[in-house]
Design an enzyme around this catalytic site. Structure first.
Site, PDB file in Angstrom:
ATOM      1  N   ASP A  19     -58.917  31.723 115.822  1.00 34.42           N
ATOM      2  CA  ASP A  19     -60.354  31.991 116.186  1.00 34.42           C
ATOM      3  C   ASP A  19     -61.100  30.778 116.467  1.00 34.42           C
ATOM      4  O   ASP A  19     -61.135  30.046 115.685  1.00 34.42           O
ATOM      5  CB  ASP A  19     -60.825  33.182 115.244  1.00 34.42           C
ATOM      6  CG  ASP A  19     -62.078  33.551 115.673  1.00 34.42           C
ATOM      7  OD1 ASP A  19     -62.314  34.453 116.801  1.00 34.42           O
ATOM      8  OD2 ASP A  19     -63.161  33.056 115.027  1.00 34.42           O
ATOM      9  N   GLU A  42     -57.628  30.249 120.447  1.00 37.08           N
ATOM     10  CA  GLU A  42     -58.603  30.636 121.356  1.00 37.08           C
ATOM     11  C   GLU A  42     -59.436  29.358 121.680  1.00 37.08           C
ATOM     12  O   GLU A  42     -60.184  28.669 120.904  1.00 37.08           O
ATOM     13  CB  GLU A  42     -59.625  31.712 120.425  1.00 37.08           C
ATOM     14  CG  GLU A  42     -60.678  32.167 121.447  1.00 37.08           C
ATOM     15  CD  GLU A  42     -61.616  33.105 120.584  1.00 37.08           C
ATOM     16  OE1 GLU A  42     -62.110  34.036 121.238  1.00 37.08           O
ATOM     17  OE2 GLU A  42     -61.738  32.741 119.434  1.00 37.08           O
TER      18      GLU A  42
END
Length: 782
Positions: free
Chosen positions: A444, A481
């Site tokens: 993330d 990401e």
């Protein structure tokens, strides 16, 4: 700063070089041969009930610690020594505990000859107190709010920056523990010490807190580490085999463990709804859908009640997505069977992974190493890292009173390229691979991991390289990401060492814009479905390093993408200011729900068009849980805080769409998996594809057609066309290869079951009349 590159299994003597306390010398690891005078410093807190008589230890006990070496990033190169200890004071709990100096490695709680060893890193602490409680479940002793507090002597219980102690006489399981840590009060120097707070060990392998997910009455429950050295090794089974699916063949299903089965419509016993075991019961659905990898939203221990610590506009929310990590080693305990606790959670997580693997499905974890649950300096929630050594674990701005830097959008930013934090991340990742058998990780806001200790962007971030090169992680899928909330957008430029894949945000945006009919998007659309060579055809990178997605957990669901022009986030408590404003969505003529049959049919067609584009694109496709039946969040594009039907999978809706939208989605996934030319391991060459196009430069052209050629000369060509115009278009269909005829597999304008026919329906014409906003697939067959 921040450019230090470490070997994959740590660097010698980093901690000792970071501290002026290294002068305590190597002999302090286990202490000298003189008696260890610690027993009289032990404090008892709370009330105690015990019926056991006090036992007596022998006056001198030898502990053979020879040949035990300190390793990893804390390697001091020290051998153990024999330690003599005199009697400890008998504690009034019926447990005759004794204390030894202990050892600096491994960090966390570990079982050693002679007891349980506790080791904690803190470079800047001036004092550390070990706090121990015996779980009420343990049959050895009954406690009511009792705790033992053991101050550690910095002259004896510290090696470099590691504080350590060994306790003999503790049970081998279900002992709760934490630390009180004190140190400098210099806020402007980055310190946030508070001796009054009991802190969670960053290396705790299990975490005990509230028992029931979302139990607001327990929102301020104490969060402690807990260990278990009694349980037998998990039985993975005699025929168990870890899947190793090539990245070219992956079809990823992004899902949330709790939301998948929490709804009553799951039909499961209430005790296992929203749990690891609940997921196991629904694996047949995933097999029918056709996916072969799941990407689980965060399953590390997190704080679902982070918004309810103090009155605020969001204090009605429950963090369902899980991006509020408290510990990087422990599985989320409240995903176990209701109230079962952390030990059961660990076992049931393994049961879930085993079931996935036995079904041929890989498990990828969404991991959050960019921030923690401890919030910001305005409303801090000190549970671990902040109170142990804030200046090491977090990025601070020393030019602005050492305020926490916030590249995560969540109040703090983990200091990922500090050597100690870097080793914590690597140890955590290895733990999930070795202990829990996971197949990979999605990071993330991974651009945070590309920042130095002062927040500046690094060209070659040590942690990114270390993950790519680590021996234990060598066969794992690693997905970034590639952006953060500080503006470091690295799509196509993420440091990768030819290993890292990326969430391709440009794919998402360009596919959305073309399918909804934006002008000037045809060339970009062609580039994206061809594998985004403009981004990834560098060095040894491959098309599969582009993780293609139209929908992910944050943003609109697929149904909402075609039903709403604007976000509707009022329920989130931020006056609609949260969530992305650039959704590239189109409501097909009406905002939200409608009974207009033409609009509803158009929306269904558009959902199928998006799925066709995703499944015929070169690269790795990822879809979101619930899109296979058209799940709606009613226009909320940032639904992280709703433990309701907004996020919960609606199994009744699935049944209603099983013969229509679900059937189409499943068919397209299986079509992709059985046609290798849709998932090449190299970028397309000139003879791999024919573009049936002569108006590339016309921005008003919203039509694209192409043929993918079978390189094995078997004639299995595939013709694909998209019409994003709002009118019918007659198209000239090219001739099939010699000896073959075209068979129509897909026409999204047709009703089920005609919209997808796996074996294909013979098409003998040379012209096809394509409906507005539709797509077709023809396959060349004998």
């Amino acid at each position: 700063m921040g450019s230090l590159c470490l070997p994959s299994h740590g660097v010698k003597s980093i901690v000792s070089t970071l501290s002026g306390n290294a002068s305590h010398g190597f002999n302090s690891l286990y202490g000298s041969r003189s008696p260890f005078e610690l027993g009289m410093g032990v404090r008892m807190c709370g009330s105690i009930i015990s019926s056991r008589s006090h036992g007596i230890f022998s006056k001198v006990r030898e502990i053979n610690l020879a040949n035990r070496l300190v390793g990893g990033v804390y390697n001091q190169g020290i051998e153990g020594s024999v330690l003599e200890e005199k009697d400890s004071e008998m504690l009034e709990i019926g447990l005759p505990l004794k204390y030894f100096v202990g050892r600096a490695h491994p960090l966390g709680a570990s079982i050693v000859d002679g007891g349980i060893n506790f080791a904690l890193f803190s470079q800047h602490a001036s004092s550390v107190i070990l706090c121990i409680s015996i779980s009420e479940r343990n049959g050895v002793v009954k406690l009511l709010k009792s705790r033992i507090e053991v101050p550690l002597d910095p002259q004896k219980n510290k090696t470099g920056d590691i504080w350590h102690i060994c306790v003999e006489g503790l049970p081998n399981s279900e002992v709760l523990y934490g630390y009180r840590v004190d140190g400098p009060r210099g806020w402007d120097q980055g310190h946030r010490f508070d001796i009054n707070t009991i802190l969670l060990d960053p290396y705790a392998k299990l975490v005990s807190g509230r028992k029931i997910f979302g139990d607001v009455e327990q929102r301020m429950s104490e969060i402690l580490g807990i260990y278990d050295f009694n349980s037998a090794p998990f039985d993975w089974g005699p025929n168990y085999k870890l899947p190793d699916i090539p990245e070219t063949d992956l079809v990823i299903y992004e899902m949330n463990v709790r939301s998948f089965t929490a709804d009553e419509s799951s039909g499961l016993d209430p005790e296992i709804r929203g749990s690891y075991l609940g997921v196991i019961s629904k694996i047949p659905h995933l097999l029918e859908l056709g996916v072969n990898a799941v990407e689980l939203l965060p399953v590390f221990e997190f704080d679902e009640l982070e918004f309810q610590r103090h009155p605020n506009p969001r204090d009605h929310l429950i963090n369902t997505w899980g991006y509020s990590t408290m510990n990087f080693f422990a599985p989320m305990s409240r995903y176990a069977t209701t109230g079962a606790g952390p030990l059961v959670a660990s076992k049931e997580f393994k049961e879930m992974v085993k079931a996935f693997h036995n079904a041929g499905i890989e498990v990828i974890l969404d991991v959050v190493y960019n921030h923690t649950n401890e919030a910001d300096d305005n409303h801090p929630y000190t549970t671990s890292f902040r109170g142990i050594d804030n200046k090491v674990y977090y990025m601070t701005d020393l030019q602005k009173n050492a305020q926490l830097l916030n590249y995560s959008g969540c109040g703090n930013t983990l200091n990922c390229n500090h050597p100690v934090v870097m080793e914590l991340i690597l140890d955590s990742l290895r733990h999930w691979v070795e202990e829990y058998h996971v197949n990979g990780f999605r990071f993330d806001l991974a651009s945070v991991l590309c920042r130095g200790t002062d927040g500046t962007a690094l060209d070659a971030p040590p942690i990114i390289k270390a993950i790519a090169k680590d021996a234990v992680l060598s066969k794992c899928k690693i997905i970034a990401e590639p952006w953060d909330c500080g503006g470091l957008y690295l799509v196509g430029r993420f440091p990768n060492w030819d290993r890292w894949a990326e969430w391709n945000g440009k794919y998402r945006d360009d596919i959305r814009r073309f399918i909804k009919g934006d002008t000037g998007m045809k060339g970009s659309f062609a580039t994206r479905v061809s594998g985004s060579a403009d981004l990834y055809q560098v060095n040894q990178r491959k098309p599969y390093h582009s993780v293609n997605f139209v929908i992910a957990h944050d943003g609109f669901t697929l149904y909402d993408l075609v039903s709403y022009n604007s976000k509707h986030n009022d329920a989130n408590g931020e006056n609609g200011n949260d969530g992305c404003n650039d959704n590239f969505s189109w409501n097909c003529g009406f905002e939200g729900e409608t009974d207009d049959i033409n609009i509803r049919n158009l929306r269904a067609r558009q959902m199928k068009n998006f799925h066709v584009a995703l499944m015929i694109s070169q690269g790795t496709p990822m879809m979101l849980m619930g899109d296979e039946y058209g799940h709606t969040r009613h226009g909320n594009n940032n639904s992280y805080g709703h433990d309701t039907s907004i996020n919960h999978f609606q199994w009744g809706e699935l049944e209603a769409k099983r013969d229509s939208l679900f059937r189409f989605f499943s068919g397209m996934i299986k079509f992709r998996r059985t046609h290798p030319i849709l998932r090449r391991d190299r970028f397309l060459k000139e003879n791999d594809v024919s573009w049936h196009e002569d108006s590339w430069d016309n921005p008003d052209s919203r039509f694209l057609a192409f043929t993918l050629h079978d390189g094995n000369n078997s004639g299995g060509d595939i013709y694909v066309a998209f019409n994003a115009h709002n009118y019918f278009t007659k198209i000239a269909v090219p001739s099939p290869p010699n000896g073959k005829r075209w068979h129509r597999v897909v026409d999204t304008n047709l009703e089920s079951p005609k919209d997808f026919v796996s074996e294909g329906e013979l098409f003998n014409g040379s012209v096809y009349d394509m409906a507005p906003y539709s797509s077709i697939i023809l396959e060349a067959k004998p």
